[in-house]
Scaffold this motif. Structure first.
Motif, PDB file in Angstrom:
ATOM      1  N   GLY A  77      -3.630  10.093  -8.752  1.00  0.00           N
ATOM      2  CA  GLY A  77      -4.309   9.078  -9.547  1.00  0.00           C
ATOM      3  C   GLY A  77      -3.543   7.779  -9.636  1.00  0.00           C
ATOM      4  N   ASN A  78      -2.758   7.460  -8.595  1.00  0.00           N
ATOM      5  CA  ASN A  78      -1.905   6.276  -8.644  1.00  0.00           C
ATOM      6  C   ASN A  78      -2.599   4.996  -8.193  1.00  0.00           C
ATOM      7  OD1 ASN A  78       0.406   7.418  -9.712  1.00  0.00           O
ATOM      8  ND2 ASN A  78       1.157   8.096  -7.720  1.00  0.00           N
ATOM      9  N   GLY A  79      -3.751   5.128  -7.559  1.00  0.00           N
ATOM     10  CA  GLY A  79      -4.460   3.928  -7.141  1.00  0.00           C
ATOM     11  C   GLY A  79      -4.413   3.724  -5.642  1.00  0.00           C
ATOM     12  N   PHE A  80      -4.760   2.495  -5.226  1.00  0.00           N
ATOM     13  CA  PHE A  80      -4.873   2.151  -3.812  1.00  0.00           C
ATOM     14  C   PHE A  80      -3.828   1.111  -3.426  1.00  0.00           C
ATOM     15  CE2 PHE A  80      -8.992   3.934  -4.586  1.00  0.00           C
ATOM     16  CZ  PHE A  80      -9.416   4.444  -3.354  1.00  0.00           C
ATOM     17  N   ALA A  81      -3.078   1.387  -2.394  1.00  0.00           N
ATOM     18  CA  ALA A  81      -2.237   0.348  -1.813  1.00  0.00           C
ATOM     19  C   ALA A  81      -3.151  -0.693  -1.176  1.00  0.00           C
ATOM     20  CB  ALA A  81      -1.304   0.940  -0.764  1.00  0.00           C
ATOM     21  N   LEU A 105     -13.104   5.513   4.525  1.00  0.00           N
ATOM     22  CA  LEU A 105     -14.162   5.489   3.523  1.00  0.00           C
ATOM     23  C   LEU A 105     -13.641   5.083   2.144  1.00  0.00           C
ATOM     24  CD1 LEU A 105     -16.268   8.653   4.431  1.00  0.00           C
ATOM     25  CD2 LEU A 105     -16.678   6.268   5.062  1.00  0.00           C
ATOM     26  N   ALA A 106     -12.463   5.567   1.769  1.00  0.00           N
ATOM     27  CA  ALA A 106     -11.936   5.257   0.434  1.00  0.00           C
ATOM     28  C   ALA A 106     -11.705   3.759   0.264  1.00  0.00           C
ATOM     29  CB  ALA A 106     -10.639   6.031   0.191  1.00  0.00           C
ATOM     30  N   HIS A 107     -11.161   3.112   1.275  1.00  0.00           N
ATOM     31  CA  HIS A 107     -10.922   1.671   1.164  1.00  0.00           C
ATOM     32  C   HIS A 107     -12.232   0.888   1.177  1.00  0.00           C
ATOM     33  CE1 HIS A 107      -6.600   1.251   1.017  1.00  0.00           C
ATOM     34  NE2 HIS A 107      -6.504   2.239   1.889  1.00  0.00           N
ATOM     35  N   LYS A 108     -13.224   1.348   1.925  1.00  0.00           N
ATOM     36  CA  LYS A 108     -14.532   0.684   1.886  1.00  0.00           C
ATOM     37  C   LYS A 108     -15.095   0.706   0.467  1.00  0.00           C
ATOM     38  CE  LYS A 108     -15.746   2.198   6.600  1.00  0.00           C
ATOM     39  NZ  LYS A 108     -15.840   0.927   7.331  1.00  0.00           N
ATOM     40  N   GLY A 109     -15.029   1.883  -0.173  1.00  0.00           N
ATOM     41  CA  GLY A 109     -15.542   1.995  -1.528  1.00  0.00           C
ATOM     42  C   GLY A 109     -14.727   1.221  -2.535  1.00  0.00           C
TER      43      GLY A 109
END
Length: 475
Positions: A312-316, A352-356
């Motif tokens: 749950g740390n987030g997105f680089a 997909l995660a970065h697209k969202g």
């Protein structure tokens, strides 16, 4: 005459033009690629000691994993991982690793290699901060497994020279379900003066760097900014520069690590620990100023998408990094968090995660995702001239992927199919340094040396998780 000729495949070169050869071939002599081109031309030009028919298959560069922890694999699935970084670290990872014997570490290394190689990973950077100073016998046991596997293993020796301050000890006490005085990370056997670490590093480098026919290397891994003195950060970077290797350090992973007067990136800059010899893992909690510093210093990044999400740390901000020219590779990190050692499977997640997250369907294309486990990952570890693409004079590291399956039909765009339609289990053959290390999906060296590997791994995992208290939730 060449030693190996692979023909009739869809060759995904990952060269500067990202050429895809529909009926392509790769010629290998010794440990080097000597030619890549149409099957008709190479078939006529070369006789070979061994031939592999890649009809109905894709031929791709061996995948590069720039950040991983090997021994954790025995802890996989042993308890719930719905925890934050420090809760997971002090109640799952650390007690589990502390309960492992030398033989457990060897079995973990063998299991890791069997899984990684069979998923097409030929190069991995192991960040090993799990072993105390002087644990040379355990390291040698792991190195034996890597040599047996035939993998290209980069061992980054974990270093920590700063005991935790009172606030951090208090945090451990609040989080930990066990006695914080017992084997607390950062205390006792894990902390030594930087001179002692450097002495050990010199010995490791002299004895092991360049062994296994050049496939094994020694790097240095200062643990975290909070676990290092500024002198320690500076001197480990100087060690890397003088020996032409790299440092790799966990950086700005969780929000709690980024709340100081200086950002972790600024801290590393001030300590003389950024530059082409630095590979930073995570870089989730960073801002525009941090990205500017990374780009200006040619510092590289290992993006661990699965573990960052699991904690749950987030997105680089990977798209912003790549837009600034920062070399980024995707790593598998801890298998207790990312679940598998499988970069092909992680590609779809990353795309997909970065697209969202960015609400932009074009923010990470299939080609960009594949770059981050091949040529760009190779550049991130300063090996872009040797690895990451199928080109003449590069190391003969490649994987043959079976695409003759319902889920891969149709696949008119092979790059998109590799990123979004494979599971990672389609890898049939893997070559590392010109040697066939996987046949019919099996890591042959490991299978021969450890015929009962899975049983031994299950037994070791059960013993370790029970001894550490993980299995019954007592930690």
């Amino acid at each position: 005459m060449v030693s190996l000729l692979i023909t009739n495949g869809i060759v995904v070169t990952q060269n500067s033009d990202r050429e895809v050869l529909e009926n392509g071939a790769v010629a290998v002599d010794g440990d080097t690629i000597v030619d890549v081109g149409p099957t008709a031309r190479l078939d006529e030009k070369y006789d070979s000691d061994r031939r592999i028919d890649a009809t109905g298959k894709a031929v791709i560069p061996g995948l590069v994993n720039p950040h991983t922890h090997v021994s954790d694999i025995l802890l996989r699935g042993s308890c719930g991982t719905d925890r934050g970084l420090y809760d997971w670290l002090f109640n799952v990872k650390q007690p589990g690793i502390a309960a492992m014997t030398e033989t457990d570490h060897e079995i973990a290394a063998a299991l890791y290699c069997a899984e990684a190689l069979s998923a097409g990973i030929t190069t991995f950077v192991e960040n090993d901060g799990e072993l105390p100073h002087g644990a040379l016998d355990t390291m040698e046991a792991k190195f034996d497994a890597y040599r047996t596997a035939g993998a290209r293993s980069i061992y980054a020796r974990g270093v920590r020279d700063l005991p935790p301050d009172e606030a951090f000890v208090a945090l451990i006490e609040r989080i930990s379900r066990r006695d914080p005085a017992v084997d607390t990370p950062g205390q006792g056997r894990y902390v030594e003066h930087i001179d002692d670490w450097l002495d050990e590093l010199e010995s490791l480098y002299d004895e092991y760097h360049g062994t296994a026919d050049g496939r094994h290397e020694i790097w240095v891994a200062p643990a975290i900014v909070e676990g290092m003195t500024d002198d320690g950060l500076s001197e480990t970077y100087q060690f890397a520069a003088e020996h032409d290797v790299m440092t790799t350090i966990h950086t700005a992973e969780a929000p709690v690590q980024a709340g100081g007067a200086l950002s972790p990136i600024e801290h590393l800059r001030n300590a003389g620990s950024l530059g082409e010899h630095a590979l930073l893992a995570h870089c989730v909690q960073v801002n525009e100023r941090d990205l500017r510093l990374l780009a200006e210093t040619d510092t590289r990044v290992a993006h661990n998408i699965a573990s960052n999400l699991a904690l749950g740390n987030g997105f680089a901000p990977v798209p912003a990094m790549r837009a600034r020219g920062i070399a980024v590779g995707i790593g598998t990190d801890n298998s207790t968090l990312s679940d598998t050692v499988n970069l092909l499977a992680d590609l779809r997640l990353a795309g997909l995660a970065h697209k969202g997250h960015h609400t932009d369907p074009g923010v990470v294309t299939a080609g960009e995702a594949l770059d981050m486990v091949t040529i760009e990952a190779a550049r991130a570890i300063r090996k872009g001239n040797e690895l990451g693409s199928l080109e003449r004079a590069k190391q003969a590291d490649l994987a043959v992927v079976d695409i003759d399956a319902p889920r891969l039909t149709p696949s008119p765009d092979i790059v998109r199919a590799l990123v979004h339609q494979t599971l990672g289990s389609e890898v049939e053959t893997v070559v590392c340094g010109g040697e066939v290390v996987v046949e019919d999906g099996t890591a042959v060296g490991i299978a021969d040396a450890y015929p009962d590997l899975l049983d031994r791994a299950r037994e070791a995992a059960e013993r370790v998780t029970v001894a550490s208290g993980i299995a019954d939730g007592s930690v």
